[in-house]
Write an enzyme that holds these catalytic residues in place. Structure first.
Site, PDB file in Angstrom:
ATOM      1  N   ASP A  30      -4.026  -9.257  -5.224  1.00 19.87           N
ATOM      2  CA  ASP A  30      -5.091  -8.260  -5.185  1.00 19.87           C
ATOM      3  C   ASP A  30      -4.722  -7.125  -6.143  1.00 19.87           C
ATOM      4  O   ASP A  30      -3.616  -7.095  -6.667  1.00 19.87           O
ATOM      5  CB  ASP A  30      -5.276  -7.705  -3.769  1.00 19.87           C
ATOM      6  CG  ASP A  30      -3.947  -7.355  -3.137  1.00 19.87           C
ATOM      7  OD1 ASP A  30      -3.031  -6.868  -3.844  1.00 19.87           O
ATOM      8  OD2 ASP A  30      -3.794  -7.555  -1.916  1.00 19.87           O
ATOM      9  N   ASP A  32      -4.446  -2.975  -6.815  1.00 21.58           N
ATOM     10  CA  ASP A  32      -4.449  -1.622  -6.270  1.00 21.58           C
ATOM     11  C   ASP A  32      -4.544  -0.650  -7.427  1.00 21.58           C
ATOM     12  O   ASP A  32      -3.914  -0.850  -8.464  1.00 21.58           O
ATOM     13  CB  ASP A  32      -3.152  -1.350  -5.499  1.00 21.58           C
ATOM     14  CG  ASP A  32      -3.009  -2.262  -4.302  1.00 21.58           C
ATOM     15  OD1 ASP A  32      -3.846  -2.172  -3.390  1.00 21.58           O
ATOM     16  OD2 ASP A  32      -2.071  -3.082  -4.295  1.00 21.58           O
ATOM     17  N   ASP A 122       7.917   2.003  -2.573  1.00 23.43           N
ATOM     18  CA  ASP A 122       9.164   1.462  -2.038  1.00 23.43           C
ATOM     19  C   ASP A 122      10.174   1.029  -3.110  1.00 23.43           C
ATOM     20  O   ASP A 122      11.206   1.663  -3.286  1.00 23.43           O
ATOM     21  CB  ASP A 122       8.893   0.341  -1.021  1.00 23.43           C
ATOM     22  CG  ASP A 122       7.849  -0.667  -1.477  1.00 23.43           C
ATOM     23  OD1 ASP A 122       7.487  -0.661  -2.666  1.00 23.43           O
ATOM     24  OD2 ASP A 122       7.409  -1.484  -0.638  1.00 23.43           O
TER      25      ASP A 122
HETATM   26  P1  ATP Z   1       1.735  -8.216  -2.444  1.00 22.64           P
HETATM   27  O1  ATP Z   1       1.713  -8.843  -3.770  1.00 22.64           O
HETATM   28  O2  ATP Z   1       2.337  -9.102  -1.431  1.00 22.64           O
HETATM   29  O3  ATP Z   1       0.426  -7.594  -2.067  1.00 22.64           O
HETATM   30  P2  ATP Z   1       2.490  -5.497  -2.864  1.00 22.64           P
HETATM   31  O4  ATP Z   1       3.771  -4.913  -3.378  1.00 22.64           O
HETATM   32  O5  ATP Z   1       1.271  -5.322  -3.708  1.00 22.64           O
HETATM   33  O6  ATP Z   1       2.785  -7.032  -2.561  1.00 22.64           O
HETATM   34  P3  ATP Z   1       0.993  -4.117  -0.860  1.00 22.64           P
HETATM   35  O7  ATP Z   1       1.179  -4.127   0.617  1.00 22.64           O
HETATM   36  O8  ATP Z   1      -0.268  -4.648  -1.432  1.00 22.64           O
HETATM   37  O9  ATP Z   1       2.248  -4.910  -1.443  1.00 22.64           O
HETATM   38  O10 ATP Z   1       1.232  -2.624  -1.319  1.00 22.64           O
HETATM   39  C1  ATP Z   1       0.850  -2.134  -2.599  1.00 22.64           C
HETATM   40  C2  ATP Z   1       1.866  -1.107  -3.101  1.00 22.64           C
HETATM   41  O11 ATP Z   1       1.917   0.022  -2.210  1.00 22.64           O
HETATM   42  C3  ATP Z   1       3.305  -1.607  -3.164  1.00 22.64           C
HETATM   43  O12 ATP Z   1       3.580  -2.278  -4.364  1.00 22.64           O
HETATM   44  C4  ATP Z   1       4.090  -0.320  -3.040  1.00 22.64           C
HETATM   45  O13 ATP Z   1       4.130   0.362  -4.273  1.00 22.64           O
HETATM   46  C5  ATP Z   1       3.255   0.499  -2.091  1.00 22.64           C
HETATM   47  N1  ATP Z   1       3.670   0.338  -0.666  1.00 22.64           N
HETATM   48  C6  ATP Z   1       3.144  -0.511   0.237  1.00 22.64           C
HETATM   49  N2  ATP Z   1       3.756  -0.391   1.423  1.00 22.64           N
HETATM   50  C7  ATP Z   1       4.688   0.559   1.291  1.00 22.64           C
HETATM   51  C8  ATP Z   1       5.646   1.175   2.160  1.00 22.64           C
HETATM   52  N3  ATP Z   1       5.771   0.793   3.438  1.00 22.64           N
HETATM   53  N4  ATP Z   1       6.436   2.150   1.656  1.00 22.64           N
HETATM   54  C9  ATP Z   1       6.312   2.541   0.372  1.00 22.64           C
HETATM   55  N5  ATP Z   1       5.458   2.009  -0.490  1.00 22.64           N
HETATM   56  C10 ATP Z   1       4.638   1.045  -0.065  1.00 22.64           C
HETATM   57 MG    MG Z   2      -0.792  -5.888  -3.177  1.00 26.65          MG
END
Ligand code: ATP
Ligand code: MG
Length: 414
Positions: A30, A32, A122
């Site tokens: 997805d 962001d 993170d």
């Molecule tokens: P995926 O590809 O599995 O979606 P993702 O890294 O994009 O992995 P998301 O849950 O979609 O994970 O979160 C988007 C972004 O928001 C992350 O890349 C990170 O930068 C930030 N983020 C999400 N959760 C946290 C958290 N608990 N603490 C700090 N930053 C976070």
């Molecule tokens: Mg994501």
């Protein structure tokens, strides 16, 4: 998307997993977007946009078939976070008028600058910001170097960041499994000592994380990492106890994760009910036994054991009824499938298929069910006449209860 926001005078970046995955030549799950526009300002720019969330107010913008999550730069929890000797986070630019009853500012509604948004993320590889202004990726935390080194490094002080949000422990493990990345030593070190903080996470949030952990196609690796970092026992305490002293339990779980990953690769459906039924099966079996030894009839013993196992589990990780009900049915069918004389009605039940798959799983894990899986495989493949024949020969070779007796004895003897 980015152009629209830019044209309206705002900063806008693709962030998080999408940039990371694109740089790794993977298809992002997805997208962001991070911006300095407030949710209201974002909403005003798009026709199909709505503001969601109470604590974290973000905007969902629908573009074609995709929903893009747009979040306003958020300030870090602390006033400043030291990164490589440099203080990145500075003044809070804009404070949304969101206060709790006590007047405390809800920190998640404190908007910040790009630099602050970077440091509240993170891992460094998740803090790369892609902009269509000059088409560059902004990298404030050496995320590119870590991406190349294929490692996860926490931004800021790892221990402090895990304490702020223990779910980051699960995210480290999940991303490590999904990407095949290592966890950098300082980022890995606090995980074991802090894993118990996961007990403080609301059970509903943990359920969401469990789905992400186990249904992304690398559940077996994830399971191994959860084990290695001593995290599994805080998620599934009763199963963890069984895993310690029961080889079959471990085989069953590994087999369940292996076939979940395989089904995802084959684009087949997967249900949390089946996987959770497997994860909790060893704990259920143990209680079932104890109940049988207390002279409960098998059905009652199973029913009671299921109740107790689920109740204990949901105090840690919530399991919505739409999953816990089929879970119980899969378990209770483990008593019904050995009653061969009822095969014609059993096979028509909507839970039959999952229950049959569960029998195969148990056999693959080494439980001896006297060929029950094979019996059902043959029965399903047979036509009406052949089924009569199969049933008749089962009756003559010890009656329709042949499997049920031995099945029960097997459970007792474990
Ligand atoms: P995926 O590809 O599995 O979606 P993702 O890294 O994009 O992995 P998301 O849950 O979609 O994970 O979160 C988007 C972004 O928001 C992350 O890349 C990170 O930068 C930030 N983020 C999400 N959760 C946290 C958290 N608990 N603490 C700090 N930053 C976070
Ligand atoms: Mg994501």
């Amino acid at each position: 998307m980015l152009y629209t926001l830019n044209d309206a005078g705002y900063q806008a970046y693709i962030v998080g997993g999408a940039v990371r995955d694109l740089l790794l030549d993977k298809l992002p799950k997805d997208f962001d977007v991070a911006t300095d526009a407030t949710p209201e300002q974002v909403k005003a720019e798009f026709r199909r946009a709505r503001i969601i969330g109470r604590r974290f107010r973000i905007v969902h913008v629908t573009m074609g078939r995709e929903i893009i999550e747009v979040s306003t730069f958020r300030a870090a929890n602390t006033d400043s976070v030291e990164i490589q000797g440099e203080t990145l986070a500075r003044s809070v630019k804009h404070i949304e008028s969101a206060h709790s009853n006590s007047g405390m500012i809800l920190r998640d509604n404190v908007y910040g600058t790009l630099e602050e948004d970077v440091v509240r993320r993170d891992f460094t590889i998740n803090a790369l910001y892609y902009t269509v202004r000059k088409f560059v990726v902004h990298d404030y935390v050496n995320g590119m170097a870590d991406l190349q080194a294929r490692q996860l490094r926490m931004i800021g002080d790892p221990e402090q960041r895990y304490r702020e949000d223990p779910v980051r422990i699960l995210r480290a493990i999940r991303l490590s499994a999904k990407l095949g990345f290592s966890i950098e030593a300082n980022t890995a070190a606090p995980i074991k000592p802090l894993a118990e903080l996961l007990e403080s996470i609301p059970s509903a949030r943990l359920f969401d994380e469990i789905l992400k952990l186990f249904f992304a196609g690398s559940s077996l690796i994830t399971f191994d990492l959860l084990h290695e970092y001593n995290v599994f026992k805080y998620l599934f305490p009763a199963s963890a106890v069984e895993l310690e002293n029961n080889d079959t339990a471990e085989k069953l779980l590994r087999q369940a994760f292996t076939s979940t990953d395989q089904r995802i690769r084959d684009l087949k459906s997967v249900t949390p009910a089946f996987l959770l039924a497997a994860i909790l099966w060893p704990a259920l079996q143990k209680l079932y036994f104890i109940n049988l030894n207390r002279k409960m009839p098998p059905i009652v013993a199973m029913h009671q054991a299921a109740q107790d196992v689920i109740n204990e589990q949901i105090s840690r990780i919530s399991i919505p009824k739409r999953f816990s009900i089929p879970m119980r049915e899969i378990w209770e069918f483990q008593l019904r499938l050995p009653r061969l004389s009822r095969a014609n009605s059993t096979i028509t039940h909507k839970r039959f298929r999952a229950a049959y798959d569960f029998v195969l799983l148990r056999e693959q894990a080494g439980e001896n069910l006297n060929g029950l899986g094979k019996w059902w495989t043959d029965f399903q493949e047979a036509d009406k006449n052949q089924r009569e024949h199969i049933l008749a020969s089962s009756r003559s070779s010890g009656g329709g209860s042949r499997h049920s007796k031995s099945g029960r004895r097997k459970v007792k003897s474990q």
